[in-house]
Design an enzyme around this catalytic site. Sequence first.
Site, PDB file in Angstrom:
ATOM      1  N   CYS A 117      -8.052   7.170 -10.204  1.00  0.00           N
ATOM      2  CA  CYS A 117      -8.270   7.816  -8.967  1.00  0.00           C
ATOM      3  C   CYS A 117      -9.434   8.917  -9.223  1.00  0.00           C
ATOM      4  O   CYS A 117      -9.960   9.023  -8.118  1.00  0.00           O
ATOM      5  CB  CYS A 117      -7.140   8.590  -8.585  1.00  0.00           C
ATOM      6  SG  CYS A 117      -5.824   7.453  -7.846  1.00  0.00           S
ATOM      7  N   LYS A 129     -12.391   7.698  -7.278  1.00  0.00           N
ATOM      8  CA  LYS A 129     -12.676   7.572  -5.669  1.00  0.00           C
ATOM      9  C   LYS A 129     -13.943   8.161  -5.248  1.00  0.00           C
ATOM     10  O   LYS A 129     -14.403   8.813  -5.880  1.00  0.00           O
ATOM     11  CB  LYS A 129     -11.568   8.552  -5.248  1.00  0.00           C
ATOM     12  CG  LYS A 129     -10.432   7.868  -4.791  1.00  0.00           C
ATOM     13  CD  LYS A 129      -9.518   9.074  -4.265  1.00  0.00           C
ATOM     14  CE  LYS A 129      -8.087   8.657  -3.445  1.00  0.00           C
ATOM     15  NZ  LYS A 129      -7.320   9.468  -2.612  1.00  0.00           N
ATOM     16  N   PHE A 175      -6.269  12.563   6.965  1.00  0.00           N
ATOM     17  CA  PHE A 175      -6.124  11.979   5.631  1.00  0.00           C
ATOM     18  C   PHE A 175      -4.624  11.752   5.210  1.00  0.00           C
ATOM     19  O   PHE A 175      -4.120  11.944   4.178  1.00  0.00           O
ATOM     20  CB  PHE A 175      -6.932  13.420   4.690  1.00  0.00           C
ATOM     21  CG  PHE A 175      -8.184  13.307   4.826  1.00  0.00           C
ATOM     22  CD1 PHE A 175      -8.885  12.374   4.117  1.00  0.00           C
ATOM     23  CD2 PHE A 175      -8.508  13.995   5.802  1.00  0.00           C
ATOM     24  CE1 PHE A 175     -10.508  12.478   4.469  1.00  0.00           C
ATOM     25  CE2 PHE A 175      -9.933  14.305   5.817  1.00  0.00           C
ATOM     26  CZ  PHE A 175     -10.967  13.341   5.141  1.00  0.00           C
ATOM     27  N   ASP A 211      -1.415   9.451   4.057  1.00  0.00           N
ATOM     28  CA  ASP A 211      -1.542   8.347   2.794  1.00  0.00           C
ATOM     29  C   ASP A 211      -1.609   6.897   3.379  1.00  0.00           C
ATOM     30  O   ASP A 211      -2.002   6.038   2.520  1.00  0.00           O
ATOM     31  CB  ASP A 211      -0.401   8.582   2.002  1.00  0.00           C
ATOM     32  CG  ASP A 211      -0.542   9.895   1.339  1.00  0.00           C
ATOM     33  OD1 ASP A 211      -1.393  10.322   0.410  1.00  0.00           O
ATOM     34  OD2 ASP A 211       0.347  10.877   1.702  1.00  0.00           O
ATOM     35  N   ASP A 246      -4.628   0.405  -2.171  1.00  0.00           N
ATOM     36  CA  ASP A 246      -5.329   1.300  -3.454  1.00  0.00           C
ATOM     37  C   ASP A 246      -5.679   0.456  -4.473  1.00  0.00           C
ATOM     38  O   ASP A 246      -5.091  -0.600  -4.921  1.00  0.00           O
ATOM     39  CB  ASP A 246      -4.408   2.451  -3.948  1.00  0.00           C
ATOM     40  CG  ASP A 246      -4.628   3.586  -3.651  1.00  0.00           C
ATOM     41  OD1 ASP A 246      -5.858   3.985  -4.021  1.00  0.00           O
ATOM     42  OD2 ASP A 246      -3.881   4.519  -3.175  1.00  0.00           O
ATOM     43  N   ASP A 264       1.800   5.497  -1.778  1.00  0.00           N
ATOM     44  CA  ASP A 264       1.363   5.862  -0.396  1.00  0.00           C
ATOM     45  C   ASP A 264       2.497   5.517   0.872  1.00  0.00           C
ATOM     46  O   ASP A 264       2.569   6.222   1.590  1.00  0.00           O
ATOM     47  CB  ASP A 264       0.025   5.229  -0.208  1.00  0.00           C
ATOM     48  CG  ASP A 264      -1.119   6.133  -0.759  1.00  0.00           C
ATOM     49  OD1 ASP A 264      -0.929   7.430  -0.939  1.00  0.00           O
ATOM     50  OD2 ASP A 264      -2.093   5.493  -1.275  1.00  0.00           O
ATOM     51  N   GLY A 270      -2.473 -12.602  -2.749  1.00  0.00           N
ATOM     52  CA  GLY A 270      -3.436 -11.503  -2.936  1.00  0.00           C
ATOM     53  C   GLY A 270      -4.719 -12.241  -3.063  1.00  0.00           C
ATOM     54  O   GLY A 270      -5.113 -13.456  -2.523  1.00  0.00           O
ATOM     55  N   HIS A 271      -6.063 -11.523  -3.481  1.00  0.00           N
ATOM     56  CA  HIS A 271      -7.240 -12.110  -3.449  1.00  0.00           C
ATOM     57  C   HIS A 271      -8.115 -11.573  -4.956  1.00  0.00           C
ATOM     58  O   HIS A 271      -7.760 -10.581  -5.288  1.00  0.00           O
ATOM     59  CB  HIS A 271      -7.995 -11.599  -2.139  1.00  0.00           C
ATOM     60  CG  HIS A 271      -9.431 -12.258  -1.936  1.00  0.00           C
ATOM     61  ND1 HIS A 271      -9.467 -13.560  -1.710  1.00  0.00           N
ATOM     62  CD2 HIS A 271     -10.725 -11.720  -2.546  1.00  0.00           C
ATOM     63  CE1 HIS A 271     -10.843 -13.617  -1.879  1.00  0.00           C
ATOM     64  NE2 HIS A 271     -11.524 -12.632  -2.150  1.00  0.00           N
ATOM     65  N   SER A 272      -8.740 -12.745  -5.486  1.00  0.00           N
ATOM     66  CA  SER A 272      -9.196 -12.167  -6.461  1.00  0.00           C
ATOM     67  C   SER A 272     -10.865 -12.657  -6.586  1.00  0.00           C
ATOM     68  O   SER A 272     -11.196 -13.464  -5.863  1.00  0.00           O
ATOM     69  CB  SER A 272      -8.798 -12.754  -7.981  1.00  0.00           C
ATOM     70  OG  SER A 272      -8.535 -14.385  -7.575  1.00  0.00           O
TER      71      SER A 272
HETATM   72 CO    CO Z   1      -1.870   9.200  -1.154  1.00  0.00          CO
HETATM   73 CO    CO Z   2      -4.050   6.132  -1.997  1.00  0.00          CO
END
Ligand code: CO
Ligand code: CO
Length: 344
Positions: A12, A15, A44, A46, A63, A86, A134-136
């Site tokens: 994180c 970010k 803001f 989550d 995330d 989240d 998912g995706h790659s």
């Molecule tokens: Co969060």
């Molecule tokens: Co997050």
Amino acid sequence: MALTQTVQKGGCAAKVSAAELRHILSQVQFPKPHRELLVDGRYFDDAGVYKINESIALVQTLDFFTPILDSPRYFGAVAAANALSDVYAMGGRPKTAMGILAFPLATMSSDTIVEVMQGASDVVAEAGANFVGGHSIDDDTLKFGLSVTGFVHPEKIWTNAGAKVGDHLILTKPIGTGTITAGLKRQELKENDMLDVIQSMSQLNNAIDFLSDDQINAVHAATDITGFGLSGHSMQLAKASQVTLKIESEKIPVFKLAFNCLEKKFLTKAHRSNADYTNESVQSDRLSILFKSLIHDPQTSGGLLLAVDPLYSPDFIRALKNRFQSVAVIGCVVELEQKSVIFE
Ligand code: CO
Ligand code: CO
């Protein structure tokens, strides 16, 4: 291959800073939201929340980040726990998860990816959610995370905005992951020195699974502590709730290694940007220099910060103690003052 050595920044702490993000988003025109959109990015929070009917709303979040640990399995587990968090921070329960993967095909063995995915899959399973694809893409550096969808009752959503004067502030995990993982990245620490930190970052924030219905209703506001640190996330909660938070620094749970790492100046760009971000609204002048950098320490997969009806807080601590050994009341909510958060 030690994964942290393959990237510039990890977790994180990578970010985009809150100030930069706000500047960018303010220039984008978003469509008018549907009536069913109960929570969007405005405060803001989550995750976004979209009402399906009177008893179910969707909680949606994603995330992903670059490696914060060297072992692929640990990295996968932490990335998954962090993304799932989240949903929990909104009072929801995760149902499905999709993988987001960028992977340097030319330089990294596919065994590494298997390990990352296994670490994540185990945590998704522990959350009682389903991995649904998912995706790659092929990319220069490894990045991994999840897009997670959960359910919440539309009247039981936890947001940043509901903290009430008198509430106790409960934090479920110790802080200090930013400086400690910065030490790992600099190769001054080994994963074996920080197993408690890895365990904590891999741990689901599923407090809700340990609480009674009354206790769940006693939560007035919630968020998880991640990249913007305790200072940034508590400030966001205070502003959204239009209250002031008083936090007693000696009550904040802290990883043993954290002060040692801060003393050695294992810092990230986010320590600086979080300090800038909170500069005007957070009062920390009574703190020592080390404590000041600790409150700005960017957390990866940090704990939940809950504003809880004070009558319920002793029960809360008891209910969560087995699961979250360091859970503690770290302060309380007071009427709005000049500063959003006051560290004492
Ligand atoms: Co969060
Ligand atoms: Co997050």
